[in-house]
Structures are given as structure tokens and as C-alpha cells.
Design an enzyme around this catalytic site. Structure first.
Site, PDB file in Angstrom:
ATOM      1  N   GLY D 148     -45.510  20.613  87.296  1.00  0.00           N
ATOM      2  CA  GLY D 148     -46.861  20.851  87.623  1.00  0.00           C
ATOM      3  C   GLY D 148     -47.191  20.186  88.927  1.00  0.00           C
ATOM      4  O   GLY D 148     -46.155  19.492  89.399  1.00  0.00           O
ATOM      5  N   CYS D 149     -48.097  20.683  89.652  1.00  0.00           N
ATOM      6  CA  CYS D 149     -48.188  20.158  91.118  1.00  0.00           C
ATOM      7  C   CYS D 149     -48.580  18.692  91.063  1.00  0.00           C
ATOM      8  O   CYS D 149     -48.098  17.951  91.738  1.00  0.00           O
ATOM      9  CB  CYS D 149     -49.185  21.033  91.855  1.00  0.00           C
ATOM     10  N   ASN D 150     -49.537  18.341  90.148  1.00  0.00           N
ATOM     11  CA  ASN D 150     -49.747  16.628  90.182  1.00  0.00           C
ATOM     12  C   ASN D 150     -48.405  15.943  89.770  1.00  0.00           C
ATOM     13  O   ASN D 150     -48.216  14.905  90.234  1.00  0.00           O
ATOM     14  CB  ASN D 150     -50.700  16.746  88.938  1.00  0.00           C
ATOM     15  N   ALA D 151     -47.731  16.431  88.769  1.00  0.00           N
ATOM     16  CA  ALA D 151     -46.847  16.001  88.499  1.00  0.00           C
ATOM     17  C   ALA D 151     -45.523  15.677  89.324  1.00  0.00           C
ATOM     18  O   ALA D 151     -45.105  14.773  89.434  1.00  0.00           O
ATOM     19  CB  ALA D 151     -45.850  16.692  87.036  1.00  0.00           C
ATOM     20  N   THR D 153     -46.119  15.393  92.732  1.00  0.00           N
ATOM     21  CA  THR D 153     -46.540  14.476  93.702  1.00  0.00           C
ATOM     22  C   THR D 153     -46.285  13.224  93.290  1.00  0.00           C
ATOM     23  O   THR D 153     -46.038  12.270  94.091  1.00  0.00           O
ATOM     24  CB  THR D 153     -48.256  14.889  93.867  1.00  0.00           C
TER      25      THR D 153
END
EC number: 1.2.1.38
Lengths: 342, 342, 342, 342
Positions: D148-151, D153
Site C-alpha cells: 500500500g502507498c501509505n504502508a 511511506t
């Protein structure tokens, strides 16, 4: 009865916002607008959006006949209000929108602002302008010190919780998202459109922001002990608004109940139903503050989200709200303007 | 005396803008809000920015008791107002914000909207809602047809020039920059944030935009001959506002003089000093229209720039202005809200 | 073989854009970066987005050893390149991104820039940098004058039409929408984020913009008579990009055919199918120019829309394209970067 | 040697971003693009910014001849990859950009995604795609599950700290600011331009966001005990980028040292000097991640800020980085594109 109003420092954003609000205020009339470097210009040359409104020309402060002024709003750069207010006739009530009178302790002022205060007596006299918590003193005040815009946003979220002992005082983390108008109209490279438009960036992280002086003063007084919050403001690509995420340790339901109780009859502070959070765009150009409380999946953790428009409830709207009280008017006079969306 | 107001189609942007304006209107009271697909919801669930205002719950139109309504604003999708207005009691005055009654000629309506009109009698009765030019008829009207937002912006710039024969009627080019709220709240891929944020793009170029029906009708009537303008709207990354650049052939000074004369005593239309042009951000959230005229280096060429907020002066503000007249109120009641900047 | 590159004026936006492009260029190596007022700083302090790239420290121009430089890009404020380029060793090829060598006629230069040219001989020698039209001269040139970004956008749309006599030369109207990075990184109040974010505004209207010097020179030479276009740039709330709407009188199909033919084998200029227009967001951060032609409902009228990224194809990308030719490389080397969307 | 690439789900933003990156990749060639609902269209009709690039027409997945495909990127809506990948020939390597294979535990998948997994064997086989921490496994993998992109970051900021026991595992608070492209191209009212443009708003607060499944899995494995972070994403008015503020309890200098050591030789992760924080606009359209550490005035408290572009390093860039390893290429091939600023 009409109150004669002067706006000192009318060429900044908070000055323009005062004019915008007072344009439809039922009992205030602007009789003087000052802007030292732009004296002689029409307000509509400095702010074309005010072109349709009849306004006095900009002057220097010296040119104002203060015997004809009931109340002055001082929207000056930090540091300039002290001597100015000291030298005004006592007949003129003053709402200062800057930082000069927010801190009651001269040592704290010097610590955060890097210079000694030059009007220490006034510093003591000034009433802190967070209306919902200092209403009675403001009604009687001659000098009110408007709060910082960040300081207002976070205090609406946290004062009742700290005052009532509902949260762990050593673990308060406030992460703010700030519209860029808060930086004012002065020329800085990092405030150019192209620099900010695609860029979200924190600043003054780690305990360096001057509004911490206000937080420390107010929260420590409420708690009866030293309270220091963690506080990070961020510039986001928007013009107006502050959204504060306050991460606290305490019972979410008790927190929501305390906030709902505190603000139940406040005209300008709205607590959302439990479990909902507000958006920054829902208070734009209004004197509203919206607050929400959300429980975390981790026990005893809550997120309190508070939002307001930095130029309105965070500054010029708050100033008019205080002036209304000082002048014996309805607190809400001229301030029921609905938020602008979209 | 308070006028009882219904807003039909309150869940769209113009509906919400009507609520925003009426929230501080001195003599209007909202008694009904309809939104067929969202009936049963609170307005604050659909528009959280209105949370602090006491408003009726959303209902279907059928649930409204129109015997208790003085005036209804119809902010419905195009095509839905015709049958609806036809079936309302004649005692209810109506301001329609959609396109259904803008064109007087049934053939023109069918040409631009692709279907026959179902209330031809009302189409004839409806008064065109460009207040500054149809004021007397509006005062007497039962049904007023609000103008298109583009149509309003351009007509303020051009009507006096066409009416007084000051410009070449065969060479009028209007290039518009439009805030994206004009597209409404309906779901379209090309209206997603990420699609529009860095993108400036024309649409309906070359004579395909439906607002041309209004231009053709109004300008041809004024000129006494067929007039067709060239017209290109563009989506720009902003929410509110239309800025129209109108390129015309004629004497720039005479053009400026005609506009200045026309609007000298208008409360909502301001003509800038000769040689200055307005910015779109200077009328945001207000009922103001700003107009400027600039001479080109080429002889006999002028640029007339006109700007207004599509949701306010271009739609809901205009609607309230017309309703004020229809209800016998001051034309400016509730509409002196100053523009929001920055 | 690697070419040694100096960038003079690396602290402006076009300087940073040159670094971005050259970062992945197969045969260019940056050996010097100058920025007089920021000399001594790391490029990553001035532009943190370049932090991951190994770059020379910023120096003054005087500190550069030009005997080790094959080609210099001069991205300096207008007026500073003339003396500088005059004094460089002849062994250094130069691509100037400023305005100093765009106009061949000293009188025209003085008219538009308000001061006499100090390197008139070079002014004659300089080749105009619109690659697709001056390719052969650029290949042989020692000094190439990059075009204005507006000038490039409009010339791609109009040169073939003017050169082939397809449009009325007295009725060319160009309305441009400009991203704000075109104003550069210098401090101006009207370039602050809050001033521009919700504001679309024209500037230098009516024939005052300096890029008109280029248009007049190029279009008049092409037509063999004096040609003056009407030209209005606008600031829109976006960082990069120019979208030019060119309103012309002529046969739309012939216009489209001429453009399609002209650019059929160009790697960086794409003509859309007849009747389609490009969006500004579709060329961001690329060296592409997209052009579309749309017929108006009025006979013999066409809209030609052209768009490019002002910092890339309008300036630094164009500069690298020219440098490729001057250095004997493939014209497209390092420039096939795809547009960034969304 | 050229690798033949298929992109499944090419009509979403991550699909388009894959095309953008591969457009200048030295050894990848796109041989198939699928988009079920848009099959038959040209990619340039769906994404006009790709108009200048020669690309296969969009097809259905069924139409692809996978015997001619070396590696497929699956950029499909969550839930669709499972059966699809199960049914592909084993000769095709797969990088899945969706959530289907991120969680190794079928129960965890069902908990967060609300349905049982249909390819449990593949779920076990899939390698988690955070390249810098799973490099060796990825090199050997047939199936890689993009994070995931949040994951991504947050993990870049926290993995070394959790792994080395430098911070209090019960007090990790991550407040994210997210560009809106992360929501994809699907039609939702709250993703319309006008809804988001002036609005900063959290979502999925309090532990409801699906990326928490990844955090729980990875952080608990690293720590050898259950770790649950507090996590709040926010939509900000920007298209690309995630900025994560991670508030932790631990020694700021030790934290900075651990991060600097971890990423010292990583081409895509840069740790700023101690006391500096990155801005979201400094990594746009690049495969870079920037990380900074700032000490708080309160002892033993640190702010770790991490930023990347959600579509690039957070998704499609990461995918190409992993594909490079799987195909035996240089890890950085095609990925050194410099960030776009301003």
C-alpha cells in the site's frame, strides 16, 4: 447606535478580513484605515475585492483623530502594537490581533519573541481574547489580546479536557494543517504560489513555534501544573483554514461528552456527533469552529479534530466577536455569515 | 414581514448557495428543502458546512405544503422544472435557476436542449432574470428564469455595447475561464480533483455550448438583427468564478464610457477605471460583477473583461436579487456580503 | 562522449528544470552551477527536490573555468546575458534562455526592453531557438537564443498558417492561460500563494507584453508585411503550463491540414484529430506540444489551441533540444520524458 | 534484451503511471494493455497525455496472448487479482499493485477485506514488495505483492526503529497528508474537484484503514510481539504525494543514526541531515523517498517525517523497481527520473 471603528494595519490579510466582516455589521462604521507604507492609497487599490464598498483612504496612524474613534483593531506586525497601544487615549478601546499582549508573563514574552516587552503594565491589563472562556473579562476590558490562530484551534479542542482532568497531560500531540494565508502578505520565497502549490510541509517542528507560549500559559494554568504539548503545524495548498488533529490518551466517550457539554449553547462552536470528524473546508470564511471526537482501536486513545478559518474565527472574526462584547452589542452581531462551500 | 421560502433541489451547489445567502437574509425564512434522492436526510449530512444553521430536513417535492410557501427557488437539473412549475399553485412565486424558461422561442429551446418544451405557455410568461435589464418586468413577475452563469457574465460586458451600436456585431469573441463548481455536483470522471487540478481545458468550443441560445436570443433582440458571438468556456483549477475576456472592435473609450454610464448607480455592477481589468478572485462569494476595459495597441480594438461568482451573481445571488424584487423587498436585501479574499 | 555543461543562473526555476532534465541525459554532465547570490550553497539547499543527485556546489560565474566547459546554458535575469556572453571564450557554445538575443533588430530590443543592447554583434549572430523552424542554423550555431515561453506556444500554432497565407493577418487574437512558474522565483506580492490560488487574472493586456517583440519579428518576416496579433496572457492557479487559444479567420479544415502536414514527423509536436482540443495538464513536465483545431459555427472561423509546459518545451527542454543539435547529438536525447498526469 | 510487458488495468492512475515510467525504460517493452470496460479504445483517448507514445490498443484480459508476455503488472481493483493470477501461465512473472497478496494470513485478509481469499496458495507464495527490505526474496519471486502507498511511506520511517528496539512500541502515532490521486479514478462525490479543493479532511480514522493490516503484519513480525500504530490519513488539495508525520518516543539522535545507517547506500531513500524535514513537493513524480528526523523540546520524543509520491515510489515506481530485480536488470533501470518541481 453606531460605533466608530479604526483599523490599524489595514493592508494585511487580517485587516482586509476585518473590513469584509464589518462591511455588513449592523452597528460598526469604519472611520479610519491605516497602513504606513501604503498611506495615501485607496483600499481598493490594495484590495480590489473591496472596490464596491465606500471606505476611507489609507492613512498613517499619526493622521488618525482618535478622539473620534470608539474602538481600534490593531492588525500590526508583531512588536509594533506595544508602544502604539500605550500611547493611545484611554478612551479608545483596543482589540489587538497580534502577539504583543497574549502572554501575561514578561519573561515568557521575551523568551518566545526575543525582545523585552515595552508596555509591561498593559501586558498585565490585557485580557486574553478566547471569547468562550474569557467572556466576562472581555466585556469589561479596555484592551483585548486576540489569540494566535493555531492557539485558538487547539484550545477549543483541549481546554475542557485539560481543565477536567480527562486526558494524560504528558502525552498530547497536535498535528495541524494550515492554510497559507496564515503566513500573511509579506514577501517570502517559500510563500510564492509555485513553491506551495504541490507541497505539504511542516515548519517550526519540535517545539519552536511561538504559539507554544500561549499553549504553555493557558494549559498550565488550567491544569495547575506545567503542561507542554507536542505541536507541528504544516502548510497545505489552501488559502484559509486550520485543521488540528489532537491525539490524546483518555476515554473517547467522556471526552466527547465534555466537549458537547462545554459548547452546547455556544453560537460559534459546534461539536459533531460522536465518531465524526470535521473538514477544513466546512468553516471557510465563517466564524464557526467545528469539533469532532473519534475513538481509536487502541483502548483509551482518542483523536479530537478541531477546525476553523484562521482569518475569521482564528483572528478577525474573533476580534469582532470580542469588540461586540466590549461595545455592549450582541456577541453574534455581524458574525452569522455562513461558511462558503464549495 | 417574513417571506416563506422553499428551495427545490437543495442538494446541488446552487441550492446550498441559496441556503448560505438566505441564512443572513433579513426577511426570508426557509420552510422547505427538497432533494428527491436524499429526502429524509438532514441538510448538514449533505452539506456539513451548514451544520450550525437550523434548517428543515430534506423532503421530496411532493411532501411540501405549497400553501405555506410564498416563493420557491427551483434549483433542479435542466428539464425538470417545466412540469413542476406548471403544476404549482399560482399563489407561489417561482425563481427558476435552471435553463427551462430562459428561451422564449419553443423552437430555440428544442434546438439547444434536444427535446420539446412541455410548458410552452409558461415559457412565454417567464421573465428573463438579468435583473439590471429586466427589473420592471421582474417586479411584476410570477415566474422568473435565472440566466446561465456564462450568459450573465458576458451580457454585463456586452449588452450596452450591442444596444448602442458601439461594436462590430460580426466580430465578437468571448473567451471564458470558469471555476469548476459550474459543472455541479454530479459524478463525471473529468470532474474528479486529480483530473482538473493541473489542467486548464476548453469545452463545447466552436458554438456548441447551450448558453449560446441565450446569447443569440438576447443579443439579436438588442441589435435588431442576427448576432452570433464566438464563445469558448474553459475549466480552470478553481472552484468559483467566471472571468470573461471579450474581444471587440470599436472605440475603447466610447466602450468604457457606455459601460460606466450604464452601471453608474447599480449596486452590484462596478466598472473599473479605464485601462484596468478585474481578477476572478475579487468577487468570490459575493453578488458583485466587476468590469474593465483595456484598449489594444491596434486601433479600434478593445478588450472588455467581466467577472462574477458563478454560484452567486451568476446563479443563486441573482435569484435572491430577483426574489427581493418579486416580494417587494429592497433589491439588495441580504446581498451586500463582501467578497472573500484571499 | 560526454559533454561538459555549465548552468549559469541555476537558482531560478529554468535552472532547476535544466538540472532535472540533464539528470537523466545520456551524454551531458553538469560541471558547474552558478548563482551569484547563493554562491557557496549546495543546490539541494536551494532545491531540496534535487537532494538525491550528485551536483557541483553553487559558485559565482567568475569561479567557473570555462576552458573545461563545452556548452553553457544561461538562465539569467533579462539583461544580464549580453555582456556575459560577449566575454565568454568563443570555444564555449551558449544557449541563452533569457530575452537578450531573441530580437535581431537593436531598435526593437530597445523599444521592448527599455535599454540599448550592449552586444549588438552577438545579437546578429544569435540564432532564434524555435528548433522546428531553425533546425539547420541551430546545428551550426555558437549562440542560440531561446524563445519566450508564450512566444513558443503561439508560434507552433500560427507559423504554418501565416507562412502559407491561410488566415486573415489583421484578425489574430491569442488568449493565453499561464501557469504561475512563468513568473519565476523572484519576490512579488502578487505571486504569493494566497493571492493567486483562487484568482484568474490577465496582465500586460492590450499590446504591452514583451513577447510581442518576438511575435512581431517572426510573423512579419513570415508574412512579408507587418503583422500584429492581439495577445492576452492570464495567470491561472497552476504551476506549469501554457494553453493558448488562437482565434483566427480562415478555413478550419485547411488550417488543420497545414498543421498536421507541418508537424507530421516532429517528435515533440503532436496535432490532434480535427475537432479536438488539448488540455494544459496533458504535457506537464514533458517536451511535448499538443495542438488542436476546432471549427466555429460561424463560417471561416477557427480556434487553434496549443499547449506546452513553459519550463520544459517553453524553456529548458527547448534549450536541451537545441544543445543536442549544437553538440551533434540526437535531437531527442534525454527529452523523451513522458508527461506527468495526474 | 527486451522484456515483454503487459499492464492489466491500464486505465487507472497506477496503470497510466506504469506506462509513463516504462516509456523511457531501456529494456521494457509494453506489448499489451488491458482495461475491461474500455477495451477497444486507444490509450490516448483514455489518457491524452500519452498521445505522443506508440502504445497497443486497450483490450480485455482474455485477448492477451500470455505466451508472449514475460511479466505482467496487475493494477486492478482490490479483489480481482486473486483468481486472475491463479489462472495465468506460471511462465509469466507478476507484480500485483493491489492489495490481494499483501497479507500472508488468510484470516487477516478476510478481516480487513471482508471476504475470504480465493488463492490461498498464492497468498503464501507472494513476496511483500517493499524492495529495500525484501530484495533477495523479490529477485527470486514469481509473484510480488506491491505494498500500500501509505504502508510504504510509514514503513520507510519506522522499520529500522522497530526492528532495533529504538522506540516505544505502544506509542506510535502516524498522521498522514495524502494527495488525492491515491483515491483512484473511480467516481465518488467526495472526490470531485470542488469538494476537495479547499478542504483538508481525515478519513478512516481510529484504526479503520485497510493498510493497518499491512502495518500490523510487518511491525509485529519485526518486533516479535503485537504492534498496533495509531494512523490517520488526510486528503489534502494536491494530486500526488504522501507526507507522513510519525510521532515516536525514543532518542532522536539514535533514531536519526539508525535511519541514516539503514539507507546509506539505497538509491531511492534519502535521509536528510538531523533536524531537517522533507516537503511532499520534493519527490513528485520520482521514485524517491525523503526522510527527516526532528527532536522535540520534550525529552525522548522525536518526529520522523517521510514522504514519497504515492503513484511512483508508493506504487508503480516500486512495481518497476521490483520487476527490474525479477527480470535480472539493474534495480534502478528507468527509475532515476528526477522529481518535478515546481
Amino acid at each position: 447606535m453606531t460605533h466608530k471603528i479604526a483599523i490599524l494595519g489595514a493592508s494585511g490579510y487580517t485587516g482586509a478580513e476585518l473590513v469584509r466582516i464589518i462591511a455588513t455589521h449592523p452597528t460598526m462604521e469604519i472611520v479610519a484605515l491605516s497602513a504606513d507604507r501604503k498611506a495615501g492609497m485607496e483600499m481598493s487599490d490594495v484590495y480590489p475585492h473591496l472596490r464596491a464598498y465606500a471606505l476611507p483612504k489609507l492613512t498613517t496612524i499619526d493622521e488618525i483623530d482618535f478622539s473620534q474613534v470608539d474602538l481600534a483593531f490593531a492588525a500590526l506586525p508583531h512588536g509594533l502594537s506595544q508602544a502604539l497601544v500605550r500611547d493611545l487615549p484611554r478612551s479608545v478601546k483596543v482589540v489587538d490581533l497580534g502577539a504583543d499582549f497574549r502572554l501575561r508573563d514578561p519573561a515568557a514574552y521575551e523568551k518566545w519573541y526575543g525582545q523585552p516587552h515595552v508596555a509591561v503594565e498593559l501586558q498585565k491589563e490585557a485580557v486574553y481574547g478566547l471569547t468562550e472562556f474569557y467572556r466576562d473579562e472581555i466585556r469589561e476590558a479596555r484592551l483585548v489580546a486576540g489569540t494566535g490562530c493555531n492557539a485558538a484551534t487547539v484550545q477549543y479542542a483541549l481546554r475542557p479536557l485539560i481543565g477536567q482532568g480527562l486526558i494524560d497531560l504528558d502525552r498530547i500531540i497536535c498535528d495541524l494543517k494550515n492554510g497559507i494565508s496564515g503566513a500573511g502578505r509579506s514577501l517570502k520565497e517559500n510563500m510564492l504560489f509555485a513553491e506551495r502549490w504541490t507541497n505539504v510541509e511542516g515548519y517550526a517542528q519540535g517545539g519552536k513555534h511561538r504559539h507554544l507560549g500561549e499553549f504553555d500559559q493557558e494549559f498550565s494554568a488550567l491544569a495547575g501544573r506545567k503542561v507542554e504539548i507536542v505541536f507541528t503545524p504544516h502548510l497545505v495548498p489552501a488559502s484559509r483554514g486550520i485543521l488540528a488533529d489532537c491525539y490524546v490518551e483518555g476515554d473517547p466517550k467522556a471526552i466527547h461528552a465534555a466537549l458537547a457539554r462545554q459548547y452546547a449553547s455556544e453560537p460559534f462552536v459546534t461539536v459533531l456527533p460522536y465518531g465524526q470528524a470535521p473538514g477544513m473546508g466546512h468553516v471557510t470564511a465563517s466564524n464557526q469552529c467545528h469539533i469532532g471526537v473519534i475513538a481509536d482501536r487502541k483502548e483509551n486513545r482518542a483523536l479530537v479534530v478541531s477546525t476553523l478559518d484562521n482569518l475569521t474565527k482564528g483572528s478577525s472574526g474573533q476580534a469582532v466577536q470580542n469588540a461586540n462584547l466590549m461595545l455592549g452589542e450582541e456577541e453574534t452581531a455581524g458574525l452569522m455569515l455562513a461558511p462558503v462551500f464549495p
